[in-house]
Motif scaffolding. Structure first.
Motif, PDB file in Angstrom:
ATOM      1  N   ARG A 132       0.835  -1.209   0.000  1.00  0.00           N
ATOM      2  CA  ARG A 132       0.000   0.000   0.000  1.00  0.00           C
ATOM      3  C   ARG A 132       0.868   1.258   0.000  1.00  0.00           C
ATOM      4  N   GLN A 133       1.987   1.196   0.734  1.00  0.00           N
ATOM      5  CA  GLN A 133       2.902   2.342   0.750  1.00  0.00           C
ATOM      6  C   GLN A 133       3.503   2.590  -0.626  1.00  0.00           C
ATOM      7  N   ALA A 134       3.944   1.522  -1.275  1.00  0.00           N
ATOM      8  CA  ALA A 134       4.569   1.647  -2.591  1.00  0.00           C
ATOM      9  C   ALA A 134       3.567   2.138  -3.630  1.00  0.00           C
ATOM     10  N   LEU A 135       2.359   1.610  -3.582  1.00  0.00           N
ATOM     11  CA  LEU A 135       1.328   2.035  -4.538  1.00  0.00           C
ATOM     12  C   LEU A 135       0.999   3.511  -4.353  1.00  0.00           C
ATOM     13  N   SER A 136       0.888   3.938  -3.111  1.00  0.00           N
ATOM     14  CA  SER A 136       0.581   5.339  -2.841  1.00  0.00           C
ATOM     15  C   SER A 136       1.724   6.247  -3.303  1.00  0.00           C
ATOM     16  N   ASN A 169      -9.179   0.301  13.478  1.00  0.00           N
ATOM     17  CA  ASN A 169      -8.120   0.752  14.377  1.00  0.00           C
ATOM     18  C   ASN A 169      -8.787   1.285  15.638  1.00  0.00           C
ATOM     19  N   THR A 170      -8.541   0.645  16.773  1.00  0.00           N
ATOM     20  CA  THR A 170      -9.219   1.017  18.014  1.00  0.00           C
ATOM     21  C   THR A 170      -8.869   2.438  18.462  1.00  0.00           C
ATOM     22  N   LYS A 171      -7.643   2.871  18.232  1.00  0.00           N
ATOM     23  CA  LYS A 171      -7.257   4.233  18.593  1.00  0.00           C
ATOM     24  C   LYS A 171      -8.031   5.247  17.772  1.00  0.00           C
ATOM     25  N   VAL A 172      -8.162   4.950  16.481  1.00  0.00           N
ATOM     26  CA  VAL A 172      -8.921   5.842  15.600  1.00  0.00           C
ATOM     27  C   VAL A 172     -10.386   5.882  16.024  1.00  0.00           C
ATOM     28  N   ILE A 219      -2.373   8.842  12.257  1.00  0.00           N
ATOM     29  CA  ILE A 219      -2.467   7.373  12.325  1.00  0.00           C
ATOM     30  C   ILE A 219      -2.844   6.803  10.957  1.00  0.00           C
ATOM     31  N   LEU A 220      -3.778   7.474  10.296  1.00  0.00           N
ATOM     32  CA  LEU A 220      -4.216   7.015   8.978  1.00  0.00           C
ATOM     33  C   LEU A 220      -3.066   7.062   7.972  1.00  0.00           C
ATOM     34  N   LYS A 221      -2.276   8.101   8.054  1.00  0.00           N
ATOM     35  CA  LYS A 221      -1.140   8.228   7.143  1.00  0.00           C
ATOM     36  C   LYS A 221      -0.139   7.103   7.353  1.00  0.00           C
ATOM     37  N   ASP A 222       0.030   6.682   8.594  1.00  0.00           N
ATOM     38  CA  ASP A 222       0.976   5.601   8.898  1.00  0.00           C
ATOM     39  C   ASP A 222       0.436   4.239   8.475  1.00  0.00           C
ATOM     40  N   ASP A 223      -0.882   4.021   8.624  1.00  0.00           N
ATOM     41  CA  ASP A 223      -1.469   2.728   8.280  1.00  0.00           C
ATOM     42  C   ASP A 223      -1.701   2.541   6.786  1.00  0.00           C
TER      43      ASP A 223
END
Length: 580
Positions: free
Chosen positions: A330-334, A494-497, A523-527
């Motif tokens: 997902r990181q590479a695609l983004s 994500n429970t924190k979110v 958090i969303l940016k990291d996940d």
């Protein structure tokens, strides 16, 4: 008394008048001509000077009158605040109806039918006082009964109103003819936005059952309390409305609009709308695509632009596509998406590149990265995670582990709208260059919503989300909203979110809410459950004769009419001391 009449009958003469008369009579013909010529010049100069002095003390102000002809794609079916679905419906509703609150030109919520309101310290009880002069287009007063009736109809499950979710579980009470009390089960910071819903006249709708509601003639021949009233409806040979003639409503509680007549015409598609604009059949429109506006920009047009809280992104469904469950994928695609290309070639600059869920906060102006650098960065992410290029001629990325071999292969679903397709194609091409085996699947809007999005039947989805004025992200990212009718189309958990979103919507303190949302965005940016791409601008072509247009902060296209009462065509001049 005799003395008074003798005074009136007395003949008065200016001193030296006879002498001046004799002097003029003594002039030669040439001298007389010159005398009268200079006299005329003196008088004209004096009058001109007086006019200039008078004008210096006067200012131009808006005046009532004029007509604007607007073009809209689509045809009205439910000009009803509880049933409106399409843009034509929503545009007319915003002009014909008004709510307890309204949005002003700066995007702030201000009283409309309400004279005043108060909120209890615990954020659960809202009390509204209805303006004593508020009235519907038929002259009947707006009362608490109308407000209670409207809300209870919105809550009626059998009516299937799109507004039901905004009012579900909320209690509304009539306190007096002019006062209503609304009680929430739990604090909800953005609730005030719900009270912009147009109020229906109970005396017109009270006898319509839920089954009859959608078939009422008043869904077309609407009666509200908004800035404009229906004057005439033109129809085709089959009875379908082709145009509405709206007249300014003198009883509008915020003041009668300056523009006297607003004609709204309807067209089946953008091609027909563009043809009507070029022929001069319409003067304004908001339904033109960025490419059409770009083409028209070579001609003389007045274009109004406004940012929309709308984000377009690729949502990764990790439940359906195992390969997308890998964070590095997902990181590479983004990282490999050429967002600037989308902004330039699809939106023609009418928008902004974004890197997160907050459109205004995440808009970026970073230097453009070359394709070689983007692909190199994305490839490095995959290599570091153990991915390698296939030895076959395809060169697709693969990863071998104890469970077997994974191949970077998946599909992307999107809608058949031209801009969606074009942007999605650029993204797919980027990923193919990276070394992914990607298939683009394009669906008609109805099919996409019903058979793809609602059952979550996609590997990845390129789609747009409209975030509300108060940026309530709960419906889009809370884990409880993963299934239809929830809008968590990334099926994100994500429970924190979850906790951040729950706390954010419960507080009325905007600074606290903003802080919660910033943490959520980090958090969303990291996940990386989604690859954000762009936020488009709202584009509105309007003739230069119309003044006072302020689009402000919009959440929906129909909000372009938020300050229409201040738009004007005709002007007048008054002394500045009277300009209050």
């Amino acid at each position: 008394m005799n003395t008074f009449f003798s005074f009136l009958s007395k003949r008065f003469e200016l001193p030296k008048a006879q002498l001046a008369q004799k002097t003029i009579q003594s002039f030669s013909t040439t001298e007389r001509m010159l005398f009268w010529l200079f006299t005329c010049v003196f008088v004209i100069s004096g009058l001109t000077l007086l006019f200039d002095v008078n004008r210096s003390f006067m200012v131009e102000v808006p005046d009532h009158g004029g007509e604007l002809i607007e073009g809209i794609i689509g045809s009205p079916r439910f000009v009803n605040p509880l049933l409106s679905m399409g843009d034509a419906d929503k545009d007319l509703v915003s002009l014909i109806y008004s709510g307890l609150m309204r949005v002003d030109s700066k995007g702030n919520l201000v009283p409309d039918l309400a004279e005043s309101y108060s909120i209890s310290p615990d954020g659960l009880t809202y009390d509204f006082i209805i303006h004593k002069e508020a009235q519907f287009h038929d002259g009947k007063p707006v009362t608490a009964d109308d407000v209670v009736f409207t809300v209870e109809k919105a809550q009626d499950a059998s009516l299937k109103s799109p507004k039901r979710g905004s009012w579900d579980g909320i209690v509304i009470q009539k306190v007096s003819d002019r006062e209503v009390k609304i009680v929430l089960k739990q604090p909800y910071g953005p609730f005030l936005e719900n009270t912009t819903i147009g109020i229906l006249p109970k005396h017109i709708w009270k006898d319509a059952t839920s089954d009859q509601f959608s078939f009422s003639e008043y869904n077309i021949n609407a009666i509200g309390s908004g800035p404009y009233r229906v004057s005439n409806i033109s129809r085709s040979s089959t009875g379908i409305p082709t145009a509405y003639t709206l007249k300014s409503f003198s009883g509008f509680i915020s003041g009668e609009p300056y523009i006297k007549t607003l004609t709204v015409k309807f067209y089946p598609d953008e091609a027909a709308l563009l043809n009507a604009y070029k022929k001069g059949d319409i003067e304004s429109a908001d339904s033109f695509s960025a490419s059409t506006v770009h083409d028209l920009s070579s001609t003389t047009i007045q274009l109004e632009q406004a940012a929309l809280p709308r984000t377009f992104a690729v949502f990764f469904n990790q439940n359906q596509s195992p390969v997308l469950a890998n964070k590095e994928v997902r990181q590479a695609l983004s990282a490999s998406i050429d967002k600037e290309s989308i902004l330039s070639n699809v939106l023609f600059g009418y928008g902004s590149v974004i890197d997160g869920p907050l459109p205004e906060v995440s808009a970026t102006s970073s230097p453009v990265v070359s394709e070689a650098d983007r692909i190199a960065n994305a490839s490095a992410i995959l290599i570091n995670a153990g991915w390698t290029r296939s030895s076959t001629t395809t060169g697709i990325w693969i990863k071998k582990d104890k469970k077997g071999t994974q191949t970077l292969s998946f599909s992307v679903a999107t809608g058949n709208a031209p801009e969606l397709k074009a942007a999605a194609q650029i993204i797919v091409n980027n990923w193919k260059v990276l070394g992914a085996d990607v298939t683009l699947e394009v669906y008609e809007t109805g099919d996409l919503n019903q058979n793809i999005i609602r059952p979550r039947r996609y590997d990845a989805l390129f789609f747009g989300e409209v975030i509300g004025r108060d940026l309530d992200f709960y419906p889009f990212w809370h884990s409880s909203q993963r299934t239809d009718p929830g809008l968590n189309i990334a099926l994100y958990v994500n429970t924190k979110v979850d906790k951040l979103l729950e706390d954010a919507r419960a507080t009325s303190d905007t600074s606290v809410r903003d802080d919660k949302y910033r943490q959520f965005a980090d958090i969303l940016k990291d996940d990386v459950p989604v690859a954000f791409t762009y936020s488009p601008d709202f584009l509105y072509i309007i003739p230069s004769k119309v003044k006072g247009v302020m689009l402000g902060k919009l959440t929906t296209p129909s909000e372009r009419f938020a300050n229409i009462r201040d738009w004007y065509i005709e002007t007048n001049h008054i002394w500045n001391i009277f300009n209050h």
